[in-house]
Design a protein around this motif. Structure first.
Motif, PDB file in Angstrom:
ATOM      1  N   SER A  45      29.559  -7.613  36.506  1.00  0.00           N
ATOM      2  CA  SER A  45      30.616  -6.899  35.784  1.00  0.00           C
ATOM      3  C   SER A  45      30.030  -5.864  34.843  1.00  0.00           C
ATOM      4  O   SER A  45      30.539  -4.738  34.730  1.00  0.00           O
ATOM      5  N   VAL A  86      28.675  -2.980  36.950  1.00  0.00           N
ATOM      6  CA  VAL A  86      29.775  -2.200  37.522  1.00  0.00           C
ATOM      7  C   VAL A  86      30.318  -1.213  36.502  1.00  0.00           C
ATOM      8  O   VAL A  86      30.622  -0.056  36.819  1.00  0.00           O
ATOM      9  N   ILE A  95      30.542   2.819  37.231  1.00  0.00           N
ATOM     10  CA  ILE A  95      31.848   3.476  37.264  1.00  0.00           C
ATOM     11  C   ILE A  95      31.812   4.791  36.480  1.00  0.00           C
ATOM     12  O   ILE A  95      32.413   5.796  36.874  1.00  0.00           O
TER      13      ILE A  95
END
Length: 271
Positions: free
Chosen positions: A238, A241, A245
């Motif tokens: 997480s 990510v 992003i």
């Protein structure tokens, strides 16, 4: 004949590279930055505090924009609402599970975020790009809620608190997606919004750096400390990510700043 600057030459060379090479270059740049932080930061826990401080700084930039410039153009209300949601849940977890400096920083950031939401919804509604802010937030909230029910920490805390903890981790990782979709729709980003999103990118990277460096420093024992099952891997994933992003936007931001441009121009396929 005007001589091209080294920065222009480098950015032009990067732009000409195929997608796979760009991914490799981004990965190598990330590794180099991690090694640098590992060498210069003695207490790696300070990276997490620094990430929250950078987030708060980015929020201050938005406050200045809303109070002085009197416009919320380019800002995603939905991203701010998702941010307020995961901060509120994380603040609850912080109060019942571990009260520390993070609790104070999260409280200040949550109050600021709620004020930003108020300004966008009521005071500066006429400048809000509602038609461009068209990301469906249920597409991120519902999957995060379902995933948190299935995969959450295995600590001794009560089940509700563990599920809430997982939910705020998952939601934070993708809370910026509506903002990126809005910027993709308008493609030309004014300075204050660009500064804010770049601050989010730096904060995400510092948080990821904290976890990755801790993982190497403990020789993998961090995963065991976080619990068993899929949860430890999803926590690390997480965080990573979140960084990826925002990586594309941060590249165009730095490129624009080095090129002396006041606005950031995004191609249509950034997000």
């Amino acid at each position: 004949m005007k001589t091209k600057s080294p920065i222009f030459s480098i950015t032009s060379w990067i732009r000409r590279q195929p997608p796979k090479m760009k991914v490799v270059l981004a990965f190598l740049s990330g590794v180099a930055a991690l090694l640098f932080l590992r060498m210069v930061v003695e207490d790696h826990n300070n990276l997490f505090v620094a990430a929250e401080a950078v987030h708060a700084l980015g929020t201050c930039v938005l406050i200045y924009k809303l109070t002085k410039v009197k416009t919320c153009a380019g800002l995603s209300l939905k991203s701010q609402e998702l941010t307020a949601l995961f901060l509120a849940v994380r603040l609850y977890c912080s109060f019942v599970m571990e009260y520390d400096i993070h609790t104070i920083l999260d409280t200040a950031t949550l109050v600021s975020t709620l004020w930003i939401i108020y300004m966008i919804r009521f005071k500066l509604r006429s400048t809000y790009m509602e038609d461009r802010d068209n990301f469906k937030i249920q597409y991120v909230v519902i999957p995060c809620a379902v995933l948190s029910l299935l995969v959450h920490p295995t600590t001794s805390h009560i089940l509700l608190n563990r599920i809430c903890w997982a939910f705020c981790v998952y939601l934070e990782a993708i809370s910026v997606l509506p903002q990126l979709r809005l910027m993709q729709n308008i493609q030309i980003i004014e300075p204050f919004t660009a500064h804010y999103v770049f601050a989010m990118g730096v904060a995400r990277f510092l948080t990821s750096a904290h976890w990755v460096i801790q993982l190497f420093d403990t020789k993998g024992r961090l995963l065991i400390a976080l619990g068993y099952g899929l949860w430890p891997c999803l926590v690390i994933l997480s965080e990573i990510v979140q960084t990826f992003i925002l990586a594309d936007f941060c590249y165009y931001y730095v490129k624009s700043i080095l090129g002396g441009q006041l606005v950031v121009r995004l191609p249509a396929d950034v997000v």
